[in-house]
Structures are given as C-alpha cells and as structure tokens.
Design an enzyme around this catalytic site. Structure first.
Site, PDB file in Angstrom:
ATOM      1  CB  THR A  41       0.546   1.805  20.145  1.00 44.11           C
ATOM      2  OG1 THR A  41      -0.215   1.980  18.953  1.00 44.11           O
ATOM      3  CG2 THR A  41       1.856   2.569  19.954  1.00 44.11           C
ATOM      4  CG  ASP A  42      -1.820  -0.974  16.074  1.00 46.73           C
ATOM      5  OD1 ASP A  42      -1.750   0.207  16.442  1.00 46.73           O
ATOM      6  OD2 ASP A  42      -2.854  -1.467  15.573  1.00 46.73           O
ATOM      7  CD  GLU A  43      -1.172   5.039  16.131  1.00 44.99           C
ATOM      8  OE1 GLU A  43      -0.436   6.012  15.899  1.00 44.99           O
ATOM      9  OE2 GLU A  43      -2.371   5.148  16.414  1.00 44.99           O
TER      10      GLU A  43
ATOM     11  CE1 TYR B 274       0.724   7.302  21.745  1.00 48.08           C
ATOM     12  CE2 TYR B 274       0.166   6.320  19.630  1.00 48.08           C
ATOM     13  CZ  TYR B 274       0.201   6.248  21.008  1.00 48.08           C
ATOM     14  OH  TYR B 274      -0.254   5.128  21.651  1.00 48.08           O
TER      15      TYR B 274
ATOM     16  CE  LYS C 197       3.119   3.808  23.966  1.00 48.69           C
ATOM     17  NZ  LYS C 197       2.877   3.802  25.447  1.00 48.69           N
TER      18      LYS C 197
HETATM   19  P1  NAD Z   1      -5.212   8.102  27.957  1.00 53.62           P
HETATM   20  O1  NAD Z   1      -4.695   9.342  27.306  1.00 53.62           O
HETATM   21  O2  NAD Z   1      -6.675   7.890  28.099  1.00 53.62           O
HETATM   22  O3  NAD Z   1      -4.595   7.964  29.416  1.00 53.62           O
HETATM   23  C1  NAD Z   1      -3.263   8.300  29.705  1.00 53.62           C
HETATM   24  C2  NAD Z   1      -3.162   8.460  31.219  1.00 53.62           C
HETATM   25  O4  NAD Z   1      -1.792   8.751  31.535  1.00 53.62           O
HETATM   26  C3  NAD Z   1      -4.004   9.626  31.760  1.00 53.62           C
HETATM   27  O5  NAD Z   1      -4.699   9.207  32.897  1.00 53.62           O
HETATM   28  C4  NAD Z   1      -2.973  10.690  32.106  1.00 53.62           C
HETATM   29  O6  NAD Z   1      -3.368  11.524  33.182  1.00 53.62           O
HETATM   30  C5  NAD Z   1      -1.767   9.831  32.465  1.00 53.62           C
HETATM   31  N1  NAD Z   1      -0.500  10.551  32.308  1.00 53.62           N
HETATM   32  C6  NAD Z   1      -0.103  11.299  31.241  1.00 53.62           C
HETATM   33  N2  NAD Z   1       1.120  11.816  31.482  1.00 53.62           N
HETATM   34  C7  NAD Z   1       1.509  11.359  32.690  1.00 53.62           C
HETATM   35  C8  NAD Z   1       2.675  11.547  33.480  1.00 53.62           C
HETATM   36  N3  NAD Z   1       3.702  12.296  33.064  1.00 53.62           N
HETATM   37  N4  NAD Z   1       2.745  10.939  34.677  1.00 53.62           N
HETATM   38  C9  NAD Z   1       1.697  10.165  35.140  1.00 53.62           C
HETATM   39  N5  NAD Z   1       0.570   9.984  34.434  1.00 53.62           N
HETATM   40  C10 NAD Z   1       0.481  10.569  33.228  1.00 53.62           C
HETATM   41  O7  NAD Z   1      -4.513   6.916  27.163  1.00 53.62           O
HETATM   42  P2  NAD Z   1      -5.051   5.453  26.854  1.00 53.62           P
HETATM   43  O8  NAD Z   1      -5.773   5.484  25.574  1.00 53.62           O
HETATM   44  O9  NAD Z   1      -5.684   4.903  28.066  1.00 53.62           O
HETATM   45  O10 NAD Z   1      -3.654   4.712  26.589  1.00 53.62           O
HETATM   46  C11 NAD Z   1      -2.944   4.105  27.667  1.00 53.62           C
HETATM   47  C12 NAD Z   1      -1.692   3.441  27.111  1.00 53.62           C
HETATM   48  O11 NAD Z   1      -2.054   2.472  26.129  1.00 53.62           O
HETATM   49  C13 NAD Z   1      -0.738   4.397  26.410  1.00 53.62           C
HETATM   50  O12 NAD Z   1       0.574   4.017  26.728  1.00 53.62           O
HETATM   51  C14 NAD Z   1      -1.024   4.199  24.934  1.00 53.62           C
HETATM   52  O13 NAD Z   1       0.120   4.466  24.157  1.00 53.62           O
HETATM   53  C15 NAD Z   1      -1.364   2.726  24.920  1.00 53.62           C
HETATM   54  N6  NAD Z   1      -2.272   2.278  23.845  1.00 53.62           N
HETATM   55  C16 NAD Z   1      -3.459   2.914  23.632  1.00 53.62           C
HETATM   56  C17 NAD Z   1      -4.336   2.416  22.658  1.00 53.62           C
HETATM   57  C18 NAD Z   1      -5.680   3.048  22.418  1.00 53.62           C
HETATM   58  O14 NAD Z   1      -6.380   2.654  21.487  1.00 53.62           O
HETATM   59  N7  NAD Z   1      -6.121   4.017  23.220  1.00 53.62           N
HETATM   60  C19 NAD Z   1      -3.958   1.302  21.892  1.00 53.62           C
HETATM   61  C20 NAD Z   1      -2.722   0.704  22.120  1.00 53.62           C
HETATM   62  C21 NAD Z   1      -1.894   1.196  23.116  1.00 53.62           C
HETATM   63  O1  DAU Z   2      -3.600   1.865  16.991  1.00 48.95           O
HETATM   64  C1  DAU Z   2      -3.489   2.146  18.354  1.00 48.95           C
HETATM   65  C2  DAU Z   2      -3.647   3.633  18.580  1.00 48.95           C
HETATM   66  O2  DAU Z   2      -5.025   3.926  18.379  1.00 48.95           O
HETATM   67  C3  DAU Z   2      -3.196   4.074  19.968  1.00 48.95           C
HETATM   68  O3  DAU Z   2      -1.824   3.825  20.112  1.00 48.95           O
HETATM   69  C4  DAU Z   2      -3.502   5.561  20.182  1.00 48.95           C
HETATM   70  O4  DAU Z   2      -3.167   5.937  21.508  1.00 48.95           O
HETATM   71  C5  DAU Z   2      -4.986   5.785  19.949  1.00 48.95           C
HETATM   72  O5  DAU Z   2      -5.283   7.166  20.073  1.00 48.95           O
HETATM   73  C6  DAU Z   2      -5.393   5.278  18.572  1.00 48.95           C
HETATM   74  O6  DAU Z   2      -4.819   6.097  17.528  1.00 48.95           O
HETATM   75  P1  DAU Z   2      -5.655   6.498  16.213  1.00 48.95           P
HETATM   76  O7  DAU Z   2      -5.053   7.716  15.646  1.00 48.95           O
HETATM   77  O8  DAU Z   2      -5.840   5.339  15.328  1.00 48.95           O
HETATM   78  O9  DAU Z   2      -7.087   6.815  16.924  1.00 48.95           O
HETATM   79  P2  DAU Z   2      -8.131   8.004  16.688  1.00 48.95           P
HETATM   80  O10 DAU Z   2      -9.356   7.637  17.446  1.00 48.95           O
HETATM   81  O11 DAU Z   2      -7.532   9.342  16.921  1.00 48.95           O
HETATM   82  O12 DAU Z   2      -8.442   7.873  15.135  1.00 48.95           O
HETATM   83  C7  DAU Z   2      -8.973   6.681  14.593  1.00 48.95           C
HETATM   84  C8  DAU Z   2      -9.128   6.877  13.111  1.00 48.95           C
HETATM   85  O13 DAU Z   2     -10.174   7.834  12.887  1.00 48.95           O
HETATM   86  C9  DAU Z   2      -7.900   7.463  12.435  1.00 48.95           C
HETATM   87  O14 DAU Z   2      -7.787   6.923  11.135  1.00 48.95           O
HETATM   88  C10 DAU Z   2      -8.186   8.952  12.349  1.00 48.95           C
HETATM   89  C11 DAU Z   2      -9.691   8.988  12.194  1.00 48.95           C
HETATM   90  N1  DAU Z   2     -10.375  10.160  12.783  1.00 48.95           N
HETATM   91  C12 DAU Z   2     -10.092  10.507  14.054  1.00 48.95           C
HETATM   92  C13 DAU Z   2     -10.730  11.566  14.661  1.00 48.95           C
HETATM   93  C14 DAU Z   2     -10.388  11.999  16.071  1.00 48.95           C
HETATM   94  C15 DAU Z   2     -11.348  10.821  12.049  1.00 48.95           C
HETATM   95  O15 DAU Z   2     -11.628  10.478  10.891  1.00 48.95           O
HETATM   96  N2  DAU Z   2     -11.998  11.873  12.641  1.00 48.95           N
HETATM   97  C16 DAU Z   2     -11.707  12.278  13.911  1.00 48.95           C
HETATM   98  O16 DAU Z   2     -12.320  13.279  14.393  1.00 48.95           O
END
Ligand code: NAD
Ligand code: DAU
Length: 363
Positions: A143-145, A169, A173
């Site tokens: 992630t970019d975080e 989180y 990562k």
């Molecule tokens: P998600 O929470 O939707 O999915 C995570 C999946 O991992 C789920 O299916 C869960 O059941 C599985 N999981 C959790 N713990 C596990 C374990 N111990 N063993 C096997 N499976 C397990 O997450 P996502 O948003 O699809 O993110 C996927 C990946 O991408 C993560 O590594 C996250 O850090 C990264 N990522 C997410 C975003 C985003 O915007 N969502 C952006 C950048 C990177």
């Molecule tokens: O940047 C990549 C990341 O983006 C991933 O690594 C994470 O897995 C993914 O969950 C996401 O993280 P964020 O914290 O940025 O996403 P989220 O959707 O939780 O929040 C997006 C923005 O919106 C953040 O600034 C918080 C805000 N927010 C979020 C929720 C859930 C609100 O204002 N209200 C809300 O109810």
C-alpha cells in the site's frame, strides 16, 4: 521474454482486490491454474468469486496463511511456481481498535509464506539461484500508506520516499514489505512488490468509504465524513490494479518495488459528492432530495493521514502500464454495479454469506 506464471497460489483471493485479480487473471492468461488460499474472515466472501464456481483452473481453499503445514502442502501438491500475496487485515479503523490481528496476519503471515517458498523452491526443489529467478515469483501486494502522510503541496510518493507508517495497519504492511525485500537480498528469493493507492470497484466490502457511502445512501442513513472531509486519497479502479500486478509479475525487475496509482487525487468530500450525484442521476430518492442531504460530519479518525498521492511514473516508464479508467468512468461503473448487485450487498450486510461458508466449508 516475459515471465509466464503457471501454477499460482493467490492468498486473500476471496477479498475485494484478490477476487477482482483472480477474475482478471483467469480471463487474461489462459494457461494458469489458481489455488486461492483465503481464511474467509469477515472480509473474505465466496460470493465475490461468482462466475468462477465451475472454473476448473480455480480452487478455493479455506485456510490461514500463518498455517505453515498447510502452506507447505499447497506449494508441493500444486507445484506452485508463483505466489501472489494479497491476504491481509486491510482496514485502518480496525487496526486502531484491534491491532493484534494485523501483526499476526500481515507480518507473521507474510513471513510464513516467504519461509515456505524458500524451503520449497530452494531446499526441496534444489533450484540454483539462476533457475530460481527465471522460473519462480513471489509478488507482494502493498500500500501507499507505508510512506506516511503528505502536506497538500508535497510531491507525490515515489519508490524512493522513505517509509513513515502512521497506523498499526500501515506499520504492519511496512514490516511485511521489509521482510519481502530482505528475502531477496539475503536469499535471492525472486520477489517483486507493488505499493498501490486506494482502490474502488466491484465487491468492495462496505466498511470502506466508497461502498459504505453507497450502502448508507441507499438505506437512507447518514453518510459519515471524518473530520473536515478534506483528507485526500488517490483513487484507482480495482481492475486497473489487477492489470498492473499482472504486468509487474510478467515483466517487473526482481527485488524492485513499483508504485501503482490512478493520478486521481480527491478529497473525501469530492468522492462523496461524486457518489451522491451519480445516485441522484441513476436512482433518485423518492422525495427527489439530493443524497448530499445525508452527509454527516463525524469525529475524526485518530492519526488520520492528511493526503496520499502516488507517482506511478516508474511503472509507466519501465513497463508501459497506465490505468484504463478515469475516476469518472470507474465511479460510474462502480455505482451501476452496486445498483445491479444489491443482493450481494444485502448478503454481506446481513451476514448470510457466513452461513453459506459454514454450509460449504464446515467452518
Ligand atoms: P480485503 O480485506 O477485502 O481482503 C483481505 C482478504 O484476506 C480476505 O478475503 C480475508 O479473508 C483474507 N485473509 C485475511 N487474513 C487471512 C489469513 N490469515 N489467511 C488467509 N487469508 C486471510 O482487503 P483488500 O482491500 O482486498 O486488500 C488486499 C491487499 O491489498 C492487502 O494486502 C492490502 O493491504 C492491499 N491494498 C489494499 C488497497 C485498498 O485500497 N483496498 C490498496 C493498496 C493495497
Ligand atoms: O491507500 C491505500 C489504502 O486505502 C489501503 O492500503 C487500505 O487497505 C484501504 O482500506 C484504504 O485505506 P483508507 O483508510 O484510505 O480507506 P478508507 O476507505 O477506510 O477511508 C478513505 C478515506 O475516507 C479516509 O480519509 C478516511 C475517510 N473515511 C472513511 C470511512 C470508512 C470517512 O470519512 N468516513 C468513513 O466512514
């Protein structure tokens, strides 16, 4: 000649991005077999894999990436040559209230997979370094975080930006990214990593901003905005993330990290306004009042990062990747998908899919 994966272990492939990746990959690469290892936590949902039920090239295994014996067995039984590692605890808010599971899954789980691959490919299959690096891959999704937070006038994150994670989180990562890097430098494991910005799209679990706002809007509930709503995120359509990962697996340089982003910086208020105006157009409220009336400012997230922005120049320059969707086209597709797939959303919310999991997998 680019690398062509054959037998792929995808971890977390029943989650949001993982399921979109599996669907993309089975369509894009005809000769691959996918073993999908997913614990099916609250975020993992077999419904996300709809349409792939009868697909012989895809096997879903419910299990934990921290279960070394299981990972060893899957690598051996399926002659795995490529690992694509998505599995993680992914929600920042949950990491603030309960960080332990993030340390376990994101750090220990990544360590377990790396060790299992090292053991299998280097010790058991006895691959020398050259063969190993030509015929195997471990791709880590991050992630970019990990780069921390930006001020509004700072340049975007590049691959050289120092890590400065701010939440449990992002710290977990960052630790996993470091482990992956170390396994390349120390053991020569053929790794690549992508650090991506915020994804949105189909099958997104409604705890994250975009699907939560869609769900609440349709349910006549408040649309919660943390703080002043001016925090900035850089949004990427999930299918574009899938194509970027595939490109890096095929052609990325070993040991390298690649930033993935959509060049779509938006404040949270802009994102919510976009959702509201698309819903006003596609499914207006019965009283014809705008969905923006449901916006409610709530308490800010502790340690809330102000701005993320990804410079994805390296990925474009070296591997020729660019996103196909703009924020406008991707968001329209997303809203249309949620409107057409309300049973999926209702199932997730009602927890019905958990019963389905129990029936299907005895979990
Ligand atoms: P998600 O929470 O939707 O999915 C995570 C999946 O991992 C789920 O299916 C869960 O059941 C599985 N999981 C959790 N713990 C596990 C374990 N111990 N063993 C096997 N499976 C397990 O997450 P996502 O948003 O699809 O993110 C996927 C990946 O991408 C993560 O590594 C996250 O850090 C990264 N990522 C997410 C975003 C985003 O915007 N969502 C952006 C950048 C990177
Ligand atoms: O940047 C990549 C990341 O983006 C991933 O690594 C994470 O897995 C993914 O969950 C996401 O993280 P964020 O914290 O940025 O996403 P989220 O959707 O939780 O929040 C997006 C923005 O919106 C953040 O600034 C918080 C805000 N927010 C979020 C929720 C859930 C609100 O204002 N209200 C809300 O109810």
């Amino acid at each position: 000649m680019s690398y062509q994966p054959k037998n792929i272990l995808v971890t977390g492939g029943a989650g949001f991005i993982g399921s979109n990746f599996v669907r993309y990959l089975l369509g894009a690469a005809k000769d691959v077999n996918v073993v999908n290892l997913d614990l099916l936590t609250y975020a993992g949902n077999p419904d996300n894999l709809k349409g792939m039920d009868g697909e012989e090239r895809h096997t879903l295994v419910q299990g934990d990436i921290c279960d070394r014996a299981l990972v060893d067995r899957l690598l051996r039984e399926h002659s795995i040559d490529t690992v694509v590692h998505f599995a993680a605890e992914s929600h920042v808010d949950r990491s603030i209230t309960a960080p332990g599971e993030f340390v376990r899954t994101n750090i220990e789980g990544t360590y377990c997979l790396l060790e299992a691959c090292r053991q299998f490919w280097q010790t058991e299959q006895k691959l020398d370094k050259e063969t190993l690096q030509q015929t195997r891959r471990f791709h880590h999704i991050s992630t970019d975080e990990v780069y921390g937070t930006l001020e509004l006038d700072d340049p975007a994150f590049t691959e050289e930006t120092p890590f400065a994670p701010n939440s449990p989180y992002s710290a977990s990562k960052a630790a996993s990214d470091h482990l992956v890097r170390a396994y390349f430098h120390t053991y020569g494991l053929p790794v690549t990593t992508t650090n991506c910005s915020n994804n949105y799209g189909f099958y997104h679990f409604p705890e994250k901003l975009i699907p939560l706002v869609i769900l609440n809007a349709l349910g006549q509930k408040p649309l919660p905005i943390y703080g002043d709503g001016k925090n900035v995120r850089d949004w990427l359509f999930v299918a574009d993330h899938a194509s970027a990962i595939h490109r890096v697996i095929e052609s990325g340089r070993l040991g390298e990290t690649y930033n993935v982003g959509g060049w779509n910086e938006k404040t949270n208020l802009e994102v919510v306004d976009t959702i509201c105006s698309l819903l006003n157009e596609l499914k207006p409220r019965e009283d014809k009042v705008s969905y923006t009336e449901q916006i409610t400012f709530v308490k800010d997230r502790p340690g809330h990062d102000r701005r993320y922005a990804i410079d994805a120049t390296k990925l474009e320059r070296e591997l020729g990747w660019r996103p196909a969707e703009t924020f406008e086209t991707g968001m329209r597709k997303t809203i249309e998908w949620y409107l057409a797939n309300q049973p999926w959303l209702n199932n997730v919310v009602s927890g019905d899919y958990r019963k389905w999991v129990e029936k299907q997998y005895g979990a």
